[in-house]
Write an enzyme that holds these catalytic residues in place. Structure first.
Site, PDB file in Angstrom:
ATOM      1  N   ARG A  17       0.389  -1.174   0.037  1.00 16.00           N
ATOM      2  CA  ARG A  17       0.081   0.134  -0.100  1.00 16.00           C
ATOM      3  C   ARG A  17       0.312   1.265   0.354  1.00 16.00           C
ATOM      4  O   ARG A  17       1.565   1.523   0.722  1.00 16.00           O
ATOM      5  CB  ARG A  17      -0.890   0.307   1.437  1.00 16.00           C
ATOM      6  CG  ARG A  17      -1.664   1.194   1.231  1.00 16.00           C
ATOM      7  CD  ARG A  17      -2.848   1.329   2.747  1.00 16.00           C
ATOM      8  NE  ARG A  17      -3.194   3.002   2.708  1.00 16.00           N
ATOM      9  CZ  ARG A  17      -3.333   3.424   3.893  1.00 16.00           C
ATOM     10  NH1 ARG A  17      -2.581   3.225   4.891  1.00 16.00           N
ATOM     11  NH2 ARG A  17      -3.932   4.447   3.899  1.00 16.00           N
ATOM     12  N   HIS A  61      -3.230  11.862   0.943  1.00 16.21           N
ATOM     13  CA  HIS A  61      -3.055  11.107   2.261  1.00 16.21           C
ATOM     14  C   HIS A  61      -2.629  12.377   3.053  1.00 16.21           C
ATOM     15  O   HIS A  61      -1.188  12.876   2.824  1.00 16.21           O
ATOM     16  CB  HIS A  61      -1.442   9.861   2.356  1.00 16.21           C
ATOM     17  CG  HIS A  61      -1.150   9.092   4.170  1.00 16.21           C
ATOM     18  ND1 HIS A  61      -0.958   8.368   4.036  1.00 16.21           N
ATOM     19  CD2 HIS A  61      -1.727   9.773   4.627  1.00 16.21           C
ATOM     20  CE1 HIS A  61      -0.763   7.624   4.929  1.00 16.21           C
ATOM     21  NE2 HIS A  61      -0.639   8.986   5.729  1.00 16.21           N
ATOM     22  N   GLU A 107      -7.645   8.668   6.580  1.00 16.60           N
ATOM     23  CA  GLU A 107      -8.006   8.615   7.237  1.00 16.60           C
ATOM     24  C   GLU A 107      -8.893  10.345   7.421  1.00 16.60           C
ATOM     25  O   GLU A 107      -8.099  11.467   7.768  1.00 16.60           O
ATOM     26  CB  GLU A 107      -7.008   9.130   8.258  1.00 16.60           C
ATOM     27  CG  GLU A 107      -5.736   7.586   8.843  1.00 16.60           C
ATOM     28  CD  GLU A 107      -4.696   7.781  10.059  1.00 16.60           C
ATOM     29  OE1 GLU A 107      -4.791   8.443  10.152  1.00 16.60           O
ATOM     30  OE2 GLU A 107      -4.775   6.532  10.240  1.00 16.60           O
ATOM     31  N   ASN A 239      -7.548   2.172   9.967  1.00 14.19           N
ATOM     32  CA  ASN A 239      -6.448   2.152  10.669  1.00 14.19           C
ATOM     33  C   ASN A 239      -6.589   2.389  11.817  1.00 14.19           C
ATOM     34  O   ASN A 239      -7.608   3.204  11.628  1.00 14.19           O
ATOM     35  CB  ASN A 239      -5.291   2.985   9.982  1.00 14.19           C
ATOM     36  CG  ASN A 239      -5.272   2.930   8.865  1.00 14.19           C
ATOM     37  OD1 ASN A 239      -4.956   2.599   7.518  1.00 14.19           O
ATOM     38  ND2 ASN A 239      -4.384   4.611   8.257  1.00 14.19           N
ATOM     39  N   TYR A 241      -4.436   1.935  16.374  1.00 18.89           N
ATOM     40  CA  TYR A 241      -2.970   1.861  16.954  1.00 18.89           C
ATOM     41  C   TYR A 241      -3.473   1.912  18.095  1.00 18.89           C
ATOM     42  O   TYR A 241      -2.429   0.941  18.711  1.00 18.89           O
ATOM     43  CB  TYR A 241      -2.388   3.186  16.429  1.00 18.89           C
ATOM     44  CG  TYR A 241      -2.310   3.304  15.375  1.00 18.89           C
ATOM     45  CD1 TYR A 241      -0.910   2.752  14.683  1.00 18.89           C
ATOM     46  CD2 TYR A 241      -3.241   3.439  13.994  1.00 18.89           C
ATOM     47  CE1 TYR A 241      -0.668   2.651  13.676  1.00 18.89           C
ATOM     48  CE2 TYR A 241      -2.523   3.846  12.526  1.00 18.89           C
ATOM     49  CZ  TYR A 241      -1.086   3.230  12.019  1.00 18.89           C
ATOM     50  OH  TYR A 241       0.328   2.980  11.425  1.00 18.89           O
ATOM     51  N   GLU A 338      -4.035  -0.264   8.148  1.00 20.02           N
ATOM     52  CA  GLU A 338      -2.928   0.143   9.149  1.00 20.02           C
ATOM     53  C   GLU A 338      -2.833  -0.448  10.726  1.00 20.02           C
ATOM     54  O   GLU A 338      -3.507  -0.130  11.221  1.00 20.02           O
ATOM     55  CB  GLU A 338      -2.387   1.966   9.438  1.00 20.02           C
ATOM     56  CG  GLU A 338      -1.983   2.254   7.881  1.00 20.02           C
ATOM     57  CD  GLU A 338      -1.974   3.285   8.299  1.00 20.02           C
ATOM     58  OE1 GLU A 338      -1.286   4.553   9.794  1.00 20.02           O
ATOM     59  OE2 GLU A 338      -1.743   4.287   7.528  1.00 20.02           O
TER      60      GLU A 338
END
Length: 443
Positions: A17, A61, A107, A239, A241, A338
């Site tokens: 990606r 992005h 995002e 994504n 985290y 991600e």
């Protein structure tokens, strides 16, 4: 470039990606196309395919051409919609014969929330934090739907690709099972993930709790816009985290967590002036962050944190996947685009030493998170892909080159690439499509 992609091939990586930089392809965001930029991406795509690596390409992005910000205020103007459509047309026509998987935006929450509420990301405009984040999000979503419409109506039949969007989301865990804490967790999810996921994957409109809270500050879609938005993704990009405890408002807890929250704001804003401006904005006026209306509670004492200060909570990803599956049931499945960690290393030697604490922590992170993904799949989450962030150390926006997420260590002075110990584990994962045994990699 060729050496990096060959390293991917040797690791058994099947898909890569990457994002296209709009200013590299079209420096002014309109008009003349930069042929050298097109040739760079043609070479990257061709080299991936030559090495049997499928490209997954993100169109945006975070690097908006400055000329568009100067000309009409970027995401604050509806003019941005057609600018994105024309840019996407360039990319689809130039690369779509070989690229079969597209992402429109990476995002959106960060673009709108950090761009116009916290000021942590460009353009750092916190002048109207209770209005501008919502205008930016509205124009972004309209741009997304029209880019997808362009692809489906003009290119999909011949190019036979798919197109989606990548949303970032943390898991918000109720601090207790009290109904008000559970409600707070749902509210946090709807004001973050639901802000963008509901219009695309559920209803063609924002969550009802946002409508009730924001009133006229939240823009409205026309019936035609809503129809175009709903279903405007062939897959759900995610994504993820970290995880937080969240609950109802509590003054004692708020005072307890305030120093940490202010510290994070100063640390991540890049300047004291920007952090102070954000704080005063939250106190003095209507603000997206106030609209959320929940309280983040302290982390569990047993949770470790990464070099970004983010809590490592693998089960949060499993719960998030099941939430997405239950609420949205995306027809094209979920692709984790991600997931990863930055660990503080004092030098290259520590980074590549298999027995170092940071090397073991990084390996444990991926093993535990991907194990939770597997458990989520067994419980019904339709997960069809996983991308680690990131293949190699890179530029981390306002953090610069100080935070290192890579499976591969980069010496920024010499540009030498050296696989970290976790790269061997990830290589076996990619080749076998099964989770390797940890004892074979931790001595």
């Amino acid at each position: 470039m060729e050496e990096d992609i060959l390293m991917m091939k040797e690791m058994g990586i099947k898909s890569y990606r990457f994002s296209i930089s709009w200013p590299r392809v079209q420096p002014l965001g309109s008009g003349e196309v930069n042929q050298e930029g097109l040739e760079f991406y043609n070479r990257l795509i061709d080299t991936c395919l030559k090495n049997e690596i499928e490209p997954l390409v993100t169109l945006y992005h975070w690097d908006l051409p400055q000329a568009l910000e100067d000309a009409f205020g970027g995401f604050q103007s509806r003019e941005i919609i057609q600018a994105f459509v024309k840019y996407a047309d360039i990319c689809f026509s130039s690369f779509g014969d070989r690229v079969k998987s597209w992402i429109t935006f990476n995002e959106p929450w960060c673009i709108c929330g950090h761009g116009y509420a916290t000021g942590m990301h460009a353009p750092g405009d916190t002048s109207s934090p209770g209005i501008k984040p919502y205008i930016a999000a509205h124009n972004l979503l309209l741009a997304h739907s029209q880019m997808v419409g362009l692809y489906r109506n003009t290119y999909k039949e011949n190019q036979k690709g798919k197109i989606g969007i990548t949303l970032n989301a943390e898991w918000w865990e109720p601090v207790t099972d009290h109904p008000q804490d559970v409600e707070a967790a749902n509210r946090a999810l709807e004001f973050s993930l639901g802000w963008f996921a509901d219009p695309v994957f559920l209803s063609g409109d924002y969550p009802e709790i946002m409508r009730k809270t924001c009133g006229s500050r939240l823009p409205r879609f026309t019936e035609e816009e809503s129809k175009l938005l709903k279903g405007s993704a062939d897959f759900f990009g995610l994504n993820h985290y970290s995880t937080h405890f969240v609950g109802r408002q509590n003054l004692c807890v708020a005072l307890q967590t305030l120093p940490h929250e202010i510290g994070v704001l100063f640390w991540s804003s890049g300047s004291n002036y920007k952090a102070l401006k954000t704080i005063f904005g939250i106190i003095a006026r209507t603000n997206y962050l106030k609209d959320i209306g929940v309280l983040t509670y302290p982390n569990d004492k047993d949770w470790t944190t990464t070099d970004m200060g983010w809590a490592v909570v693998p089960w949060g990803l499993r719960k998030l996947l099941l939430y997405i599956q239950t609420r949205y049931s995306p027809e094209g499945g979920i692709f984790i685009t991600e997931n990863g960690c930055a660990m503080k290393e004092k030098d290259r030697e520590e980074a590549i030493e298999p027995k170092s604490e940071t090397a073991v922590s990084k390996l444990n992170f991926f093993n535990e998170y991907i194990t939770q993904v597997h458990m989520g799949i067994q419980e019904g989450a339709d997960v069809r892909g996983y991308f680690a962030w990131s293949f190699m150390d890179n530029f981390e926006w306002s953090m610069g080159y100080g935070k290192r997420f890579g499976l591969v260590h980069v010496d920024y002075e010499t540009q030498k690439r050296t696989p970290r110990p976790v790269a061997k584990w990830f290589s076996k994962l990619s080749r076998d499509n099964s989770i390797p045994r940890m004892e074979n990699f931790v001595q």
